[in-house]
Each structure stands twice: as C-alpha cells, then as structure tokens.
Design a protein around this motif. Structure first.
Motif, mmCIF file in Angstrom:
data_model
loop_
_atom_site.group_PDB
_atom_site.id
_atom_site.type_symbol
_atom_site.label_atom_id
_atom_site.label_comp_id
_atom_site.label_asym_id
_atom_site.label_seq_id
_atom_site.Cartn_x
_atom_site.Cartn_y
_atom_site.Cartn_z
ATOM 1 N N GLY A 80 -15.705 -2.379 -2.224
ATOM 2 C CA GLY A 80 -14.438 -2.079 -1.577
ATOM 3 C C GLY A 80 -13.422 -3.191 -1.554
ATOM 4 O O GLY A 80 -12.271 -2.967 -1.152
ATOM 5 N N GLU A 81 -13.793 -4.390 -1.950
ATOM 6 C CA GLU A 81 -12.844 -5.505 -1.947
ATOM 7 C C GLU A 81 -11.779 -5.285 -3.025
ATOM 8 O O GLU A 81 -12.094 -4.979 -4.174
ATOM 9 C CB GLU A 81 -13.589 -6.814 -2.220
ATOM 10 N N ILE A 82 -10.510 -5.438 -2.642
ATOM 11 C CA ILE A 82 -9.424 -5.290 -3.605
ATOM 12 C C ILE A 82 -9.338 -6.541 -4.474
ATOM 13 O O ILE A 82 -9.208 -7.654 -3.968
ATOM 14 C CB ILE A 82 -8.080 -5.042 -2.896
ATOM 15 N N ILE A 83 -9.411 -6.342 -5.770
ATOM 16 C CA ILE A 83 -9.306 -7.448 -6.729
ATOM 17 C C ILE A 83 -7.874 -7.582 -7.221
ATOM 18 O O ILE A 83 -7.354 -8.684 -7.393
ATOM 19 C CB ILE A 83 -10.271 -7.217 -7.904
ATOM 20 N N TRP A 84 -7.228 -6.432 -7.468
ATOM 21 C CA TRP A 84 -5.821 -6.439 -7.901
ATOM 22 C C TRP A 84 -5.187 -5.113 -7.520
ATOM 23 O O TRP A 84 -5.819 -4.062 -7.618
ATOM 24 C CB TRP A 84 -5.710 -6.619 -9.420
ATOM 25 N N LYS A 85 -3.936 -5.190 -7.073
ATOM 26 C CA LYS A 85 -3.144 -3.980 -6.887
ATOM 27 C C LYS A 85 -1.684 -4.301 -7.150
ATOM 28 O O LYS A 85 -1.274 -5.465 -7.109
ATOM 29 C CB LYS A 85 -3.345 -3.378 -5.501
ATOM 30 N N PRO A 86 -0.874 -3.282 -7.420
ATOM 31 C CA PRO A 86 0.547 -3.522 -7.674
ATOM 32 C C PRO A 86 1.244 -4.110 -6.448
ATOM 33 O O PRO A 86 0.720 -4.075 -5.337
ATOM 34 C CB PRO A 86 1.086 -2.115 -7.992
ATOM 35 N N GLN A 87 2.444 -4.625 -6.675
ATOM 36 C CA GLN A 87 3.259 -5.153 -5.589
ATOM 37 C C GLN A 87 3.798 -3.986 -4.764
ATOM 38 O O GLN A 87 4.829 -3.381 -5.091
ATOM 39 C CB GLN A 87 4.420 -5.972 -6.154
ATOM 40 N N THR A 88 3.085 -3.631 -3.713
ATOM 41 C CA THR A 88 3.454 -2.492 -2.882
ATOM 42 C C THR A 88 2.740 -2.609 -1.543
ATOM 43 O O THR A 88 1.707 -3.281 -1.434
ATOM 44 C CB THR A 88 3.057 -1.159 -3.562
ATOM 45 N N ASP A 89 3.275 -1.944 -0.524
ATOM 46 C CA ASP A 89 2.612 -1.907 0.783
ATOM 47 C C ASP A 89 1.580 -0.795 0.862
ATOM 48 O O ASP A 89 0.859 -0.692 1.856
ATOM 49 C CB ASP A 89 3.646 -1.752 1.900
ATOM 50 N N TYR A 90 1.512 0.071 -0.152
ATOM 51 C CA TYR A 90 0.432 1.051 -0.200
ATOM 52 C C TYR A 90 -0.904 0.321 -0.355
ATOM 53 O O TYR A 90 -0.991 -0.713 -1.017
ATOM 54 C CB TYR A 90 0.619 2.012 -1.374
ATOM 55 N N ASP A 91 -1.937 0.885 0.238
ATOM 56 C CA ASP A 91 -3.262 0.282 0.188
ATOM 57 C C ASP A 91 -4.243 1.296 -0.383
ATOM 58 O O ASP A 91 -3.837 2.254 -1.032
ATOM 59 C CB ASP A 91 -3.685 -0.169 1.593
ATOM 60 N N ILE A 92 -5.540 1.118 -0.133
ATOM 61 C CA ILE A 92 -6.528 2.095 -0.548
ATOM 62 C C ILE A 92 -7.157 2.720 0.695
ATOM 63 O O ILE A 92 -7.067 2.175 1.796
ATOM 64 C CB ILE A 92 -7.624 1.477 -1.441
ATOM 65 N N ASN A 93 -7.786 3.869 0.502
ATOM 66 C CA ASN A 93 -8.415 4.598 1.606
ATOM 67 C C ASN A 93 -9.897 4.220 1.679
ATOM 68 O O ASN A 93 -10.623 4.332 0.689
ATOM 69 C CB ASN A 93 -8.264 6.106 1.372
ATOM 70 N N LYS A 94 -10.344 3.802 2.858
ATOM 71 C CA LYS A 94 -11.731 3.364 3.029
ATOM 72 C C LYS A 94 -12.724 4.433 2.581
ATOM 73 O O LYS A 94 -13.768 4.121 1.999
ATOM 74 C CB LYS A 94 -11.983 3.002 4.490
ATOM 75 N N SER A 95 -12.434 5.698 2.835
ATOM 76 C CA SER A 95 -13.352 6.767 2.435
ATOM 77 C C SER A 95 -13.590 6.767 0.938
ATOM 78 O O SER A 95 -14.651 7.186 0.461
ATOM 79 C CB SER A 95 -12.790 8.129 2.861
ATOM 80 N N GLY A 96 -12.602 6.291 0.184
ATOM 81 C CA GLY A 96 -12.736 6.286 -1.264
ATOM 82 C C GLY A 96 -13.909 5.469 -1.733
ATOM 83 O O GLY A 96 -14.657 5.888 -2.607
#
Length: 263
Positions: A80-96
C-alpha cells in the motif's frame, strides 16, 4: 486544492515494460466504463509492473474510469505504500490495496485483479443460490468460482487471509452482499473473465425475473463445458479479443472530450 484530471505523459520516464502495463490497465478501466460496470469513482483494477513483482499500478481515488490514462495511474508497493503518483491532491483508496494487495501477495501468478459493484453482480451476491449454470456463459464458472462472506467495508487487514482462502485457486469470486472479483495472469484475461461473470449475473437476474421454470444441463455436461472454457484449454483467455477492444476505444475516442487512455 489541486484536483486536475489532465496529466502530462510520463512515457519517457518509465521503462517500456511499465508503460505497456500502464496502457493495458488504462484501457481496461475504459472498457469497464464502456460496458457499464462502474460505480461512480469507486472500485479498482490493479496490475503488477513486469520486472517489479511487488509494485502495482492502481487508479487515483476520485477519477471516473473514463478519465483514467496511462500517466494518471499510481505506482504502489503491494502493501500500500505510494511509490509514485501524479502531481495532484487525489490519493488512493485504502480498500484498493486491502483486497487487491492480499491477492497479489498470495498469488504470484496473478498479474491483474478487478473488482466491481454492478447492479447484477450485487443482486446475485445477495442470492443464497449464488451463480447458477443457466447459460453457456455461466457454466464456464462451474467449479471455478469462490465465495466470500461480507465482513463490512474492506479496510481491515485481518480480512486478507480470509479473502485469499475463499478465492482459493480460482480466477473469479462472488463477494456476498458486495460485488464481483476476477483476477488473471494478464489484464486481458482478468477483463474477459469479469465480462463473462457480469454477463452471467445479468442473464441470471433476467431469467429469474421472468418467473418461469428454469432448466439447467446435467452434471456431466456442466463439468465438460466448464473445463473447455478455462484459460489455456483451447486458447489464451482474453488475448484474441483485446485488439478489437482497443479498436473500439480508439473509434470512440474520436467523439470524446476525455483524454485518450494512452496518454
């Protein structure tokens, strides 16, 4: 707050293998939208990055499936640790990563996991009988589908072991009172399995709503047919259909205001 949905291409910043995985996964998101299997911004499809088995791609939590592009996908560790994401305030959903991460970790042969909350899928998930072999499409799952009892929203890491045990060796599972889940050795296979499972559920709901006596083949026919529809029994599952699916997306893109999946 930065909630933009147009992201610059990162094709030149990742390996060719990762870029291809991003293309396949983004196309899969678009196809799930195309075939009316979405639930607003919810649910997930994940895939492993070739050469990095502990690294997955997943959607930003907040985008419609029809907005997802290859460059908007988030790279995460299987835990579940984020390694890379775009420049945005959107995040990921824990359930995913509770659901998907559990399966990816336990089933190294699985490259893609797909989960939906469709009307027909939820309806069948609430039926005591489960999925019935009422059509050739549904017979494909006889002896090849798991069931997982509902335990509440999937945010509890302790549920992981039970999810994996209930899925077993199968590539499809009905999550009771919840929805559907499929997985596969490729994105193409996982999508094709979900398409068939969803179609089976829609057909069952329609047949049962007709309020007439229903017929089902004998056990010998069921087992034989189910075997013939397993991946590899006659040909790789979902591969032949995939180029046609991409042509469909490309044709529809010409009349769309959304960015192409391959950006």
């Amino acid at each position: 707050m930065n909630y933009k949905t147009d992201f610059p291409s990162i094709k030149g910043e990742v390996s060719p293998e990762e870029w291809q995985a991003r293309l396949d996964l983004a196309a899969c998101y678009r196809l799930i939208d195309k075939y009316a299997m979405t639930d607003l911004i919810y649910n997930h499809i994940t895939t492993r990055i070739p050469g990095s088995p502990d690294h997955l791609l997943i959607n930003l939590y907040g985008l419609l499936y029809k907005e997802i592009t290859a460059s908007s996908l988030v790279k995460i560790h299987v835990d579940g640790e984020i390694i890379w994401k775009p420049q945005t305030d959107y995040d990921i959903n824990k359930s995913g990563y509770v659901i998907h991460g559990a399966i990816h970790r336990a089933r190294p042969e699985v490259a893609c996991v797909l989960h939906t909350h469709t009307r027909a899928g939820m309806a069948v998930s609430a039926m005591t009988c489960g999925l019935l072999p009422l059509s050739q499409t549904a017979i494909r799952f006889v002896g090849h589908i798991g069931y997982h009892d509902y335990e509440g929203p999937a945010i509890d890491l302790a549920e992981r072991e039970r999810l994996v045990n209930d899925l077993g060796p199968h590539d499809a599972m009905i999550m009771r009172n919840h929805g559907l889940l499929t997985c596969g050795a490729t994105v193409q296979q996982a999508f094709n399995t979900m398409y068939q499972l969803e179609l089976s559920c829609r057909s069952q709901v329609d047949a049962m709503a007709a309020r007439t006596e229903l017929t089902m083949p004998g056990e010998n026919v069921l087992a034989h047919t189910a075997h013939l529809y397993q991946p590899g029994a006659r040909r790789p599952y979902g591969v032949l259909e995939w180029p046609a699916m991409l042509r469909l997306l490309d044709a529809e893109q010409r009349n769309s205001d959304y960015p192409p999946y391959y950006y």
